[in-house]
Design a protein around this motif. Structure first.
Motif, PDB file in Angstrom:
ATOM      1  N   LEU A  48       0.835  -1.204   0.000  1.00 27.38           N
ATOM      2  CA  LEU A  48       0.000   0.000   0.000  1.00 27.38           C
ATOM      3  C   LEU A  48       0.868   1.251   0.000  1.00 27.38           C
ATOM      4  N   ARG A  49       1.938   1.236   0.777  1.00 24.23           N
ATOM      5  CA  ARG A  49       2.868   2.378   0.801  1.00 24.23           C
ATOM      6  C   ARG A  49       3.489   2.607  -0.572  1.00 24.23           C
ATOM      7  N   THR A  50       3.902   1.519  -1.218  1.00 27.67           N
ATOM      8  CA  THR A  50       4.486   1.635  -2.556  1.00 27.67           C
ATOM      9  C   THR A  50       3.478   2.211  -3.541  1.00 27.67           C
ATOM     10  N   LEU A  51       2.244   1.721  -3.488  1.00 27.20           N
ATOM     11  CA  LEU A  51       1.209   2.217  -4.404  1.00 27.20           C
ATOM     12  C   LEU A  51       0.880   3.683  -4.129  1.00 27.20           C
ATOM     13  N   GLU A  52       0.954   4.090  -2.881  1.00 23.63           N
ATOM     14  CA  GLU A  52       0.797   5.511  -2.539  1.00 23.63           C
ATOM     15  C   GLU A  52       1.966   6.326  -3.094  1.00 23.63           C
ATOM     16  N   ASP A  53       3.180   5.848  -2.849  1.00 23.01           N
ATOM     17  CA  ASP A  53       4.377   6.555  -3.310  1.00 23.01           C
ATOM     18  C   ASP A  53       4.383   6.719  -4.829  1.00 23.01           C
ATOM     19  N   GLU A  54       3.832   5.749  -5.533  1.00 21.34           N
ATOM     20  CA  GLU A  54       3.778   5.790  -6.997  1.00 21.34           C
ATOM     21  C   GLU A  54       2.602   6.605  -7.519  1.00 21.34           C
ATOM     22  N   GLY A  55       1.743   7.095  -6.625  1.00 20.23           N
ATOM     23  CA  GLY A  55       0.611   7.918  -7.042  1.00 20.23           C
ATOM     24  C   GLY A  55      -0.554   7.115  -7.586  1.00 20.23           C
ATOM     25  N   ILE A  56      -0.651   5.836  -7.232  1.00 21.20           N
ATOM     26  CA  ILE A  56      -1.737   4.979  -7.714  1.00 21.20           C
ATOM     27  C   ILE A  56      -2.895   4.962  -6.720  1.00 21.20           C
ATOM     28  N   LEU A  57      -2.576   5.006  -5.442  1.00 25.97           N
ATOM     29  CA  LEU A  57      -3.574   5.061  -4.381  1.00 25.97           C
ATOM     30  C   LEU A  57      -3.352   6.298  -3.527  1.00 25.97           C
ATOM     31  N   GLU A  58      -4.448   6.772  -2.948  1.00 26.71           N
ATOM     32  CA  GLU A  58      -4.383   7.843  -1.949  1.00 26.71           C
ATOM     33  C   GLU A  58      -4.915   7.280  -0.637  1.00 26.71           C
ATOM     34  N   ARG A  59      -4.288   7.629   0.424  1.00 26.09           N
ATOM     35  CA  ARG A  59      -4.694   7.194   1.760  1.00 26.09           C
ATOM     36  C   ARG A  59      -5.530   8.301   2.379  1.00 26.09           C
ATOM     37  N   HIS A  60      -6.720   7.932   2.863  1.00 25.44           N
ATOM     38  CA  HIS A  60      -7.607   8.896   3.501  1.00 25.44           C
ATOM     39  C   HIS A  60      -7.953   8.400   4.895  1.00 25.44           C
ATOM     40  N   VAL A  61      -7.751   9.253   5.885  1.00 20.05           N
ATOM     41  CA  VAL A  61      -8.105   8.925   7.258  1.00 20.05           C
ATOM     42  C   VAL A  61      -9.520   9.432   7.496  1.00 20.05           C
ATOM     43  N   VAL A  62     -10.387   8.518   7.926  1.00 19.28           N
ATOM     44  CA  VAL A  62     -11.780   8.850   8.212  1.00 19.28           C
ATOM     45  C   VAL A  62     -11.890   9.080   9.718  1.00 19.28           C
ATOM     46  N   PRO A  63     -12.247  10.319  10.103  1.00 20.99           N
ATOM     47  CA  PRO A  63     -12.339  10.597  11.538  1.00 20.99           C
ATOM     48  C   PRO A  63     -13.553   9.883  12.135  1.00 20.99           C
ATOM     49  N   ALA A  64     -13.295   8.793  12.781  1.00 22.86           N
ATOM     50  CA  ALA A  64     -14.328   7.998  13.437  1.00 22.86           C
ATOM     51  C   ALA A  64     -13.703   7.416  14.695  1.00 22.86           C
ATOM     52  N   SER A  65     -14.485   6.717  15.452  1.00 27.09           N
ATOM     53  CA  SER A  65     -13.936   6.071  16.633  1.00 27.09           C
ATOM     54  C   SER A  65     -14.203   4.578  16.509  1.00 27.09           C
ATOM     55  N   PRO A  66     -13.221   3.774  16.255  1.00 25.46           N
ATOM     56  CA  PRO A  66     -11.813   4.104  16.043  1.00 25.46           C
ATOM     57  C   PRO A  66     -11.585   4.714  14.665  1.00 25.46           C
ATOM     58  N   VAL A  67     -10.442   5.328  14.494  1.00 21.23           N
ATOM     59  CA  VAL A  67     -10.080   5.961  13.229  1.00 21.23           C
ATOM     60  C   VAL A  67     -10.040   4.887  12.141  1.00 21.23           C
ATOM     61  N   GLN A  68     -10.553   5.226  10.977  1.00 20.88           N
ATOM     62  CA  GLN A  68     -10.547   4.290   9.849  1.00 20.88           C
ATOM     63  C   GLN A  68      -9.696   4.875   8.731  1.00 20.88           C
ATOM     64  N   VAL A  69      -9.035   3.990   8.002  1.00 23.27           N
ATOM     65  CA  VAL A  69      -8.216   4.402   6.872  1.00 23.27           C
ATOM     66  C   VAL A  69      -8.783   3.773   5.619  1.00 23.27           C
ATOM     67  N   GLU A  70      -8.998   4.589   4.603  1.00 21.45           N
ATOM     68  CA  GLU A  70      -9.481   4.115   3.310  1.00 21.45           C
ATOM     69  C   GLU A  70      -8.440   4.424   2.252  1.00 21.45           C
ATOM     70  N   TYR A  71      -8.389   3.575   1.251  1.00 26.58           N
ATOM     71  CA  TYR A  71      -7.496   3.769   0.115  1.00 26.58           C
ATOM     72  C   TYR A  71      -8.350   3.984  -1.114  1.00 26.58           C
ATOM     73  N   ARG A  72      -8.047   5.035  -1.853  1.00 31.27           N
ATOM     74  CA  ARG A  72      -8.803   5.373  -3.063  1.00 31.27           C
ATOM     75  C   ARG A  72      -7.854   5.445  -4.238  1.00 31.27           C
ATOM     76  N   LEU A  73      -8.369   5.041  -5.376  1.00 30.42           N
ATOM     77  CA  LEU A  73      -7.582   5.123  -6.602  1.00 30.42           C
ATOM     78  C   LEU A  73      -7.448   6.569  -7.041  1.00 30.42           C
ATOM     79  N   THR A  74      -6.294   6.923  -7.494  1.00 29.59           N
ATOM     80  CA  THR A  74      -6.061   8.220  -8.125  1.00 29.59           C
ATOM     81  C   THR A  74      -6.426   8.061  -9.608  1.00 29.59           C
ATOM     82  N   PRO A  75      -6.450   9.132 -10.377  1.00 29.28           N
ATOM     83  CA  PRO A  75      -6.661   8.972 -11.824  1.00 29.28           C
ATOM     84  C   PRO A  75      -5.620   8.026 -12.442  1.00 29.28           C
TER      85      PRO A  75
END
Length: 114
Positions: A48-75
């Protein structure tokens, strides 16, 4: 040189399966992990880190309890879907399934709105 870099990126172990999970709507860490049997937490985090670094995925933190992390595709990531679909189609034509393999891979990719 570009071709080689692209093949190394999408051909890295687990990357294709992770991308397929994201393409089918699995966007949270736990969902992606559940969709890819045998994938360790360490390897998933690394890919996931590699795909983020390459600009393929974006990491989004969803403010919830507990905190949730979502990954979304970039263009850039969405543009890979046709490539991955072509590889999948080729594999269905030319790569035989092992005798005990489940046929779950036979289902077409689920189209999601992004």
């Amino acid at each position: 040189m570009r071709f080689h870099a692209a093949i190394e990126l999408i051909g890295a172990r687990w990357t294709g399966a992770i991308l397929r999970a994201v393409f089918t709507g699995q966007c949270r860490y736990a969902q992606i992990k559940a969709a890819v049997p045998g994938l360790s937490d360490t390897m998933l985090a690394q890919r996931l880190r590699t795909l983020e670094d390459e600009g393929i995925l974006e990491r989004h933190v969803v403010p919830a309890s507990p905190v949730q992390v979502e990954y979304r595709l970039t263009p850039k990531g969405r543009d890979l879907e046709q490539v991955m679909d072509a590889v999948r189609a080729w594999s269905h034509k030319w790569i035989p399934l092992p005798p005990q393999a489940p046929a779950a891979d036979d289902a077409p990719a689920v189209q999601t709105s992004r």
